[in-house]
Write an enzyme that holds these catalytic residues in place. Structure first.
Site, PDB file in Angstrom:
ATOM      1  N   LYS A  52     -62.269 -63.192 -27.828  1.00  0.00           N
ATOM      2  CA  LYS A  52     -61.546 -64.227 -27.770  1.00  0.00           C
ATOM      3  C   LYS A  52     -60.537 -64.292 -28.950  1.00  0.00           C
ATOM      4  O   LYS A  52     -59.565 -64.465 -29.135  1.00  0.00           O
ATOM      5  CB  LYS A  52     -62.230 -65.589 -27.468  1.00  0.00           C
ATOM      6  N   GLN A  96     -69.336 -71.643 -27.447  1.00  0.00           N
ATOM      7  CA  GLN A  96     -69.733 -70.636 -26.472  1.00  0.00           C
ATOM      8  C   GLN A  96     -71.105 -70.758 -25.847  1.00  0.00           C
ATOM      9  O   GLN A  96     -71.972 -71.398 -26.511  1.00  0.00           O
ATOM     10  CB  GLN A  96     -69.664 -69.273 -27.161  1.00  0.00           C
ATOM     11  N   ASP A 119     -61.811 -75.409 -22.768  1.00  0.00           N
ATOM     12  CA  ASP A 119     -62.660 -74.627 -21.760  1.00  0.00           C
ATOM     13  C   ASP A 119     -62.483 -75.646 -20.440  1.00  0.00           C
ATOM     14  O   ASP A 119     -63.082 -75.268 -19.300  1.00  0.00           O
ATOM     15  CB  ASP A 119     -64.078 -74.619 -22.271  1.00  0.00           C
TER      16      ASP A 119
END
Ligand code: NAP
Length: 293
Positions: A52, A96, A119
């Site tokens: 990312k 994450q 997200d």
């Protein structure tokens, strides 16, 4: 049979974003900033976060990484997120997953400011998705929608079977495919581990999204001729021939399923790359909303 090429489509999404970032730089504007939080040293999570960050750099985004030890106190993680929530320079925050067992994942997700939740896991954004309102769409299903759109795959009126009902992939995927949008307008069957006669549902499907995390689960006898097959699965399988000691396997028995399909995504080279492109798109959208663009 045509391969849905995640490398090609993700690159075109990133090229488009880079053009917009270059235009910002030319006007001496700040660039989008994605902040990632990584707890512990899980190998797969390390790889995802590194990728990312690399993709942010390639697209001209700023990125930052907050690393915390596996045994971090929940209160310290909360403090780190609140700092990012309050940091005016940060446009998007991602934590994450998975988090270590002693941390309440739901509590952490709920803490991220919804307007920085790139997200798309915050309940406020999930609610908007359900209602078909503009929001941050979880990156994996969003990436799949971008791919269907890129290849102009007809979805209206089709029967889509989604295997897996997780909050990050299967469930939002089932909602997106059922919305009155293009792509969308599917009749959706959402399958999970308690589904009976799953094979029969799959055999009737025009579109199958396999997102269960069981390598090679979807076999040729479960797929009808000319189906569109999207393989979300990423599982590390021991492989002595590889330097890393493992290879990545999808949920689809690709070699036998592919000849029956009209379109299929490979693993690797399919949905995984689209997930990152979609995350960057969400970050850019967060930036635009914040700066009234
Ligand atoms: P997850 O949270 O473990 O959910 C798996 C889902 O599959 C659950 O809903 C489970 O049902 C269902 N399932 C498990 N075994 C099944 C079976 N035999 N038959 C039918 N359904 C079954 O996993 P996830 O986070 O959604 O991820 C799924 C896969 O996608 C994993 O391989 C993951 O690594 C991969 N992934 C890839 C990307 C990408 O960018 N390509 C992104 C995210 C995830 P129950 O709900 O009944 O337990």
């Amino acid at each position: 049979m045509k391969i849905l090429d995640g490398k090609l489509v993700s690159q075109s999404v990133k090229d488009e974003l880079k053009k917009q970032v270059d235009a910002l730089i030319a006007r001496n504007k700040k660039v989008p900033h994605l902040a990632a939080v990584l707890v512990g040293t899980n190998g797969a999570s390390e790889t995802y976060v590194a990728s990312k960050i690399k993709n942010c750099a390639e697209t001209g985004f700023k990125s930052s990484l907050v690393r915390l030890n596996e045994d971090v106190a929940e209160s310290d993680l909360i403090e780190a997120i609140e700092k990012l929530n309050n940091d005016e320079d940060v446009d998007g925050i991602l934590v994450q997953l998975p988090l270590p067992k002693h941390i309440n994942e739901e509590k952490i997700i709920n803490l991220i400011r919804p307007d920085k939740d790139v997200d798309g896991f915050h309940p406020q954004n999930t609610g908007k998705l359900l209602l078909g309102q503009p929001t941050f769409i979880p990156a994996t299903p969003y990436g799949i929608m971008l791919m269907l759109e890129h290849y102009a795959i007809e979805t209206a009126g089709k029967h889509a079977v989604v295997i897996g009902r997780s909050n990050i992939v299967g469930r939002p995927m089932s909602i997106l495919l059922s919305l009155n949008t293009n792509p969308g307008n599917c009749t959706v069957t959402l399958c999970h581990s308690r589904t009976k006669n799953l094979d029969n549902f799959c055999r009737e499907a025009d579109i199958i999204v396999a997102a269960l995390g069981k390598p090679g689960f979807l076999t040729a006898d479960m797929v009808k001729e000319n189906a569109v097959v999207i393989d979300v699965g990423i599982t590390r399988v021991p492989d002595a021939t590889k330097k890393s000691g493992f290879s990545i396997k999808g949920d689809v028995d690709f070699n036998n399923v592919a000849p029956k399909c009209s379109y299929i995504t490979p693993v690797p080279g399919g949905v995984g790359l689209m997930t990152i492109a979609a995350l960057l798109k969400n970050t850019f959208n967060a930036y635009k909303a914040k700066h009234g663009m």
